[in-house]
Design a protein around this motif. Structure first.
Motif, short mmCIF file in Angstrom:
data_model
loop_
_atom_site.label_atom_id
_atom_site.label_comp_id
_atom_site.label_asym_id
_atom_site.label_seq_id
_atom_site.Cartn_x
_atom_site.Cartn_y
_atom_site.Cartn_z
N LEU A 1 1.27 -1.12 0.68
CA LEU A 1 0.17 -0.12 -0.06
C LEU A 1 0.91 1.46 -0.03
CD1 LEU A 1 -2.84 1.17 -0.07
CD2 LEU A 1 -2.47 1.10 2.63
N LEU A 2 2.31 1.39 0.47
CA LEU A 2 2.54 2.28 0.45
C LEU A 2 3.42 2.86 -0.62
CD1 LEU A 2 4.49 1.90 4.39
CD2 LEU A 2 3.10 3.56 3.80
N ILE A 3 4.05 2.16 -1.31
CA ILE A 3 4.55 1.54 -2.56
C ILE A 3 3.88 2.05 -3.50
CG2 ILE A 3 5.71 0.21 -4.42
CD1 ILE A 3 6.78 -1.80 -2.33
N TRP A 4 2.47 1.43 -3.55
CA TRP A 4 1.70 2.34 -4.45
C TRP A 4 1.04 3.37 -4.38
CZ3 TRP A 4 1.20 0.11 -9.47
CH2 TRP A 4 1.58 -0.81 -9.20
N THR A 5 0.37 3.19 -3.41
CA THR A 5 0.53 4.91 -2.53
C THR A 5 1.89 6.18 -2.78
OG1 THR A 5 -0.89 4.25 -0.82
CG2 THR A 5 0.01 7.48 -0.75
N GLY A 6 3.25 5.52 -3.13
CA GLY A 6 4.53 6.51 -3.74
C GLY A 6 4.63 6.83 -4.41
N LEU A 7 4.27 5.50 -5.77
CA LEU A 7 4.30 5.53 -7.54
C LEU A 7 2.60 6.54 -7.74
CD1 LEU A 7 4.46 2.15 -7.63
CD2 LEU A 7 6.32 3.86 -8.49
N VAL A 8 2.19 6.39 -7.20
CA VAL A 8 0.56 7.12 -7.51
C VAL A 8 1.16 8.61 -6.88
CG1 VAL A 8 -2.08 7.97 -7.34
CG2 VAL A 8 -1.25 5.31 -7.36
N LEU A 9 1.49 9.22 -5.84
CA LEU A 9 1.83 10.19 -6.25
C LEU A 9 3.25 10.92 -6.59
CD1 LEU A 9 1.35 10.62 -1.95
CD2 LEU A 9 0.46 11.69 -3.22
N ALA A 10 4.18 10.46 -7.02
CA ALA A 10 4.93 10.71 -7.90
C ALA A 10 4.42 10.94 -9.21
CB ALA A 10 6.04 9.64 -7.61
#
Length: 115
Positions: free
Chosen positions: A7-16
């Motif tokens: 969840l943290l990885i995908w959230t970071g990717l979406v924010l980027a």
């Protein structure tokens, strides 16, 4: 790996991704605004005197070489050769002047440690 790490990885990717899209959008908006300002300035310049701009746009009509006289064409060639020779001579003179400056320094430009 626990579920929350994904969840943290995908959230970071979406924010980027969203930040990159916002940056690209801002860049495109700035370029569009600059283009609109340039077009506005061009429109203001065109409104000043349309007859003067039309006169500058067509200095003289193009006529093919087939319809010109031989004397006119040979004069144009000689004029072009003379202009090229003048440019070459000016460049040669500039290079000679520069080389003289490099080889003949004045005495006040030299530094003497014992003076």
């Amino acid at each position: 790996m626990p579920w929350w790490s994904w969840l943290l990885i995908w959230t970071g990717l979406v924010l980027a991704l969203l930040s990159l899209l916002a940056w690209f959008g801002l860049t495109l908006f700035r370029k569009a605004m600059r283009t609109l300002h340039a077009l506005e300035d061009l429109g203001r310049a065109a409104d000043l005197d349309p007859n003067a701009l039309a006169a500058e746009a067509e200095p003289e009509r193009f006529t093919p070489a087939v319809f010109r006289s031989r004397q006119e064409l040979s004069d144009a060639v000689l004029l072009r050769h003379a202009a090229g020779a003048r440019r070459r001579q000016l460049r040669r003179d500039r290079l000679i002047q520069r080389s003289k400056l490099m080889t003949h320094a004045h005495l006040n430009q030299r530094t003497d440690p014992h003076a």
